[in-house]
Scaffold this motif. Structure first.
Motif, PDB file in Angstrom:
ATOM      1  N   GLY A 187       0.796  -1.224  -0.124  1.00 35.98           N
ATOM      2  CA  GLY A 187       0.027   0.063  -0.126  1.00 35.98           C
ATOM      3  C   GLY A 187       0.850   1.144  -0.203  1.00 35.98           C
ATOM      4  N   ALA A 188       1.857   1.358   0.959  1.00 38.19           N
ATOM      5  CA  ALA A 188       2.740   2.469   0.917  1.00 38.19           C
ATOM      6  C   ALA A 188       3.392   2.719  -0.355  1.00 38.19           C
ATOM      7  CB  ALA A 188       3.597   2.392   2.120  1.00 38.19           C
ATOM      8  N   PHE A 189       4.223   1.629  -0.931  1.00 47.19           N
ATOM      9  CA  PHE A 189       4.834   2.044  -2.114  1.00 47.19           C
ATOM     10  C   PHE A 189       3.930   2.195  -3.425  1.00 47.19           C
ATOM     11  CE2 PHE A 189       8.444   0.016   0.335  1.00 47.19           C
ATOM     12  CZ  PHE A 189       9.448   0.667  -0.236  1.00 47.19           C
ATOM     13  N   GLY A 190       2.798   1.604  -3.249  1.00 47.88           N
ATOM     14  CA  GLY A 190       1.850   1.835  -4.250  1.00 47.88           C
ATOM     15  C   GLY A 190       1.507   3.174  -4.491  1.00 47.88           C
ATOM     16  N   ALA A 191       1.132   3.832  -3.214  1.00 48.51           N
ATOM     17  CA  ALA A 191       0.728   5.116  -3.024  1.00 48.51           C
ATOM     18  C   ALA A 191       1.812   6.131  -3.369  1.00 48.51           C
ATOM     19  CB  ALA A 191       0.092   5.456  -1.731  1.00 48.51           C
ATOM     20  N   ALA A 192       3.011   5.757  -2.903  1.00 46.29           N
ATOM     21  CA  ALA A 192       4.158   6.471  -3.469  1.00 46.29           C
ATOM     22  C   ALA A 192       4.468   6.645  -4.978  1.00 46.29           C
ATOM     23  CB  ALA A 192       5.423   6.203  -2.810  1.00 46.29           C
ATOM     24  N   PHE A 193       4.340   5.402  -5.510  1.00 45.07           N
ATOM     25  CA  PHE A 193       4.215   5.450  -7.009  1.00 45.07           C
ATOM     26  C   PHE A 193       3.407   6.215  -7.860  1.00 45.07           C
ATOM     27  CE2 PHE A 193       2.490   3.259 -10.929  1.00 45.07           C
ATOM     28  CZ  PHE A 193       3.546   3.266 -11.691  1.00 45.07           C
ATOM     29  N   ILE A 194       2.007   6.178  -7.130  1.00 43.19           N
ATOM     30  CA  ILE A 194       1.004   6.982  -7.984  1.00 43.19           C
ATOM     31  C   ILE A 194       1.360   8.507  -7.609  1.00 43.19           C
ATOM     32  CG2 ILE A 194      -1.317   7.895  -7.680  1.00 43.19           C
ATOM     33  CD1 ILE A 194      -2.082   4.920  -6.919  1.00 43.19           C
ATOM     34  N   MET A 195       1.969   9.030  -6.502  1.00 41.84           N
ATOM     35  CA  MET A 195       2.363  10.186  -6.326  1.00 41.84           C
ATOM     36  C   MET A 195       3.358  10.531  -7.224  1.00 41.84           C
ATOM     37  SD  MET A 195       1.651  10.952  -2.277  1.00 41.84           S
ATOM     38  CE  MET A 195       2.547   9.697  -1.738  1.00 41.84           C
ATOM     39  N   THR A 196       4.467   9.760  -7.336  1.00 42.51           N
ATOM     40  CA  THR A 196       5.672  10.064  -8.198  1.00 42.51           C
ATOM     41  C   THR A 196       5.309  10.102  -9.716  1.00 42.51           C
ATOM     42  OG1 THR A 196       6.959   8.858  -6.595  1.00 42.51           O
ATOM     43  CG2 THR A 196       7.975   9.432  -8.882  1.00 42.51           C
ATOM     44  N   GLU A 197       4.340   9.308 -10.108  1.00 41.94           N
ATOM     45  CA  GLU A 197       3.977   9.444 -11.375  1.00 41.94           C
ATOM     46  C   GLU A 197       3.244  10.757 -11.964  1.00 41.94           C
ATOM     47  OE1 GLU A 197       5.216   6.604 -13.511  1.00 41.94           O
ATOM     48  OE2 GLU A 197       6.326   7.258 -11.853  1.00 41.94           O
ATOM     49  N   HIS A 202       8.144  14.486 -14.942  1.00 41.20           N
ATOM     50  CA  HIS A 202       8.012  14.844 -16.237  1.00 41.20           C
ATOM     51  C   HIS A 202       7.666  13.977 -17.440  1.00 41.20           C
ATOM     52  CE1 HIS A 202       7.937  17.628 -19.637  1.00 41.20           C
ATOM     53  NE2 HIS A 202       8.936  16.998 -20.146  1.00 41.20           N
ATOM     54  N   GLN A 203       8.239  12.674 -17.255  1.00 41.50           N
ATOM     55  CA  GLN A 203       8.188  11.687 -18.229  1.00 41.50           C
ATOM     56  C   GLN A 203       7.888  10.314 -17.296  1.00 41.50           C
ATOM     57  OE1 GLN A 203      11.775  11.739 -20.485  1.00 41.50           O
ATOM     58  NE2 GLN A 203      10.919  13.390 -21.885  1.00 41.50           N
ATOM     59  N   PRO A 204       6.724  10.108 -16.890  1.00 43.52           N
ATOM     60  CA  PRO A 204       6.514   8.909 -16.143  1.00 43.52           C
ATOM     61  C   PRO A 204       6.528   7.740 -16.612  1.00 43.52           C
ATOM     62  CG  PRO A 204       4.504  10.116 -16.801  1.00 43.52           C
ATOM     63  CD  PRO A 204       5.637  10.896 -17.282  1.00 43.52           C
ATOM     64  N   MET A 205       6.924   6.754 -15.993  1.00 47.56           N
ATOM     65  CA  MET A 205       6.771   5.407 -16.333  1.00 47.56           C
ATOM     66  C   MET A 205       5.282   4.994 -16.735  1.00 47.56           C
ATOM     67  SD  MET A 205       7.382   1.721 -14.171  1.00 47.56           S
ATOM     68  CE  MET A 205       6.506   0.276 -14.644  1.00 47.56           C
ATOM     69  N   LEU A 206       4.372   5.499 -16.050  1.00 48.88           N
ATOM     70  CA  LEU A 206       3.068   5.144 -16.252  1.00 48.88           C
ATOM     71  C   LEU A 206       2.377   6.569 -16.361  1.00 48.88           C
ATOM     72  CD1 LEU A 206       0.830   3.036 -16.851  1.00 48.88           C
ATOM     73  CD2 LEU A 206       0.249   2.981 -14.371  1.00 48.88           C
ATOM     74  N   ASP A 207       1.789   7.032 -17.605  1.00 50.49           N
ATOM     75  CA  ASP A 207       1.138   8.390 -17.702  1.00 50.49           C
ATOM     76  C   ASP A 207      -0.429   8.092 -17.052  1.00 50.49           C
ATOM     77  OD1 ASP A 207       0.056  10.659 -18.475  1.00 50.49           O
ATOM     78  OD2 ASP A 207       0.650  10.720 -20.461  1.00 50.49           O
ATOM     79  N   LEU A 208      -0.458   8.503 -15.806  1.00 45.51           N
ATOM     80  CA  LEU A 208      -1.883   8.250 -15.047  1.00 45.51           C
ATOM     81  C   LEU A 208      -3.111   9.211 -15.771  1.00 45.51           C
ATOM     82  CD1 LEU A 208      -0.714   8.182 -11.420  1.00 45.51           C
ATOM     83  CD2 LEU A 208      -1.231   6.504 -13.076  1.00 45.51           C
TER      84      LEU A 208
END
Length: 283
Positions: A46-56, A60-66
């Motif tokens: 949960g923690a790393f998933g939330a951090a991933f979403i905030m990071t993306e 500027h050039q995300p791994m996953l363009d949300l």
């Protein structure tokens, strides 16, 4: 266009979150999910998933363009694809155990039974592609998911004395359904994005398949193992294990059916949304 950079921070967060989830599911089926280590792993997910979403959302050039998921048609295609891969990914791991341990098939027999699914995928996919070109992708995806649901419904009828034919009869509509579903769904996803985003959308489709199958293998295998242990514990000493094994397979099929029905509901909603008349512009 600026220089392209790989999103290392996003990749590390995503892989760490996914690894935490898979470890929790894999270890939990042996130790139980109430253990402190499993709870910690789920917390890390949960923690790393939330951090991933905030990071993306920030890079500027995300791994996953949300921002692509703001398109409802794109999101529904990804969600229905993910759910179908979760259900079917678990099937092709669990069914060999049932075929071997309960029905006594050897490697060749198991391979032949499992081959019926991919065979139907190969036969139905070209037909589904042509049909989607003529009537649209949404009706075809609904038909495909309905066929997959039928296959898991047939698996829920398996009894201790059911033979190999019962497994084949379940495999056939699932294989046919996935063949009918996949190509039109991919077309719907690609059609929901701008041409310059085709490469990103294609990579998301690939990632979606891999992650869905991986989660399906870990999660549904854990459910099957837990239910098998629970049913075996209810048997009298020395009793045959076939009833417990058939029951656990039905429990797995019921879980997979529920997952597919969620996907089918989403696809049906997308179809009704597509066919609803556009609201008249206000004066």
């Amino acid at each position: 266009a600026g220089e392209q950079r790989f999103d290392f921070s996003g990749a590390v967060l995503f892989l760490t979150a996914l690894l935490s989830l898979l470890l929790a599911l894999s270890i939990g089926q042996e130790t139980g999910f109430a253990q402190g280590g499993i709870i910690l792993l789920l917390g890390l997910f949960g923690a790393f998933g939330a951090a991933f979403i905030m990071t993306e959302r920030r890079v500027h050039q995300p791994m996953l363009d949300l921002t692509m998921f703001e398109n409802i048609d794109f999101s529904i295609g990804i969600a229905t694809g993910m759910l179908s891969f979760v259900a079917v990914g678990g099937l092709f791991i669990i069914s060999p155990f049932y075929l071997t341990d309960t029905l006594g098939l050897g490697p060749r027999g198991v391979g032949l039974v499992l081959a019926s699914g991919p065979l139907l995928i190969g036969l139905t996919a070209p037909v589904a592609g042509r049909a989607s070109d003529r009537i649209g992708s949404r009706p075809v995806t609904v038909l495909g998911l309905a066929s997959v649901a039928l296959g898991f419904l047939l698996f829920m009828r398996i009894q201790p004395d059911s033979g190999v034919a019962a497994v084949v009869w379940g495999m056939l509509p699932i294989g046919a359904g996935m063949g009918i579903f996949l190509s039109p769904n991919n077309s719907a996803v690609m059609g929901a994005v701008r041409p310059e985003r085709y490469g990103v959308a294609g990579s998301i489709l690939t990632l979606n398949r891999i992650v869905g199958q991986t989660i399906g293998i870990a999660a549904l295998t854990a459910i099957w193992a837990i239910r098998l242990d629970a049913r075996l514990a209810q048997l009298d000493a020395g009793a045959a294990s076939a009833p417990a094994e058939a029951g656990a397979f039905r429990d797995f099929a019921m879980t997979a059916l529920a997952i597919v029905l969620v996907a089918l509901s989403l696809a049906a909603w997308a179809l009704s949304r597509e066919r609803s008349p556009a609201p008249a512009p206000s004066e």
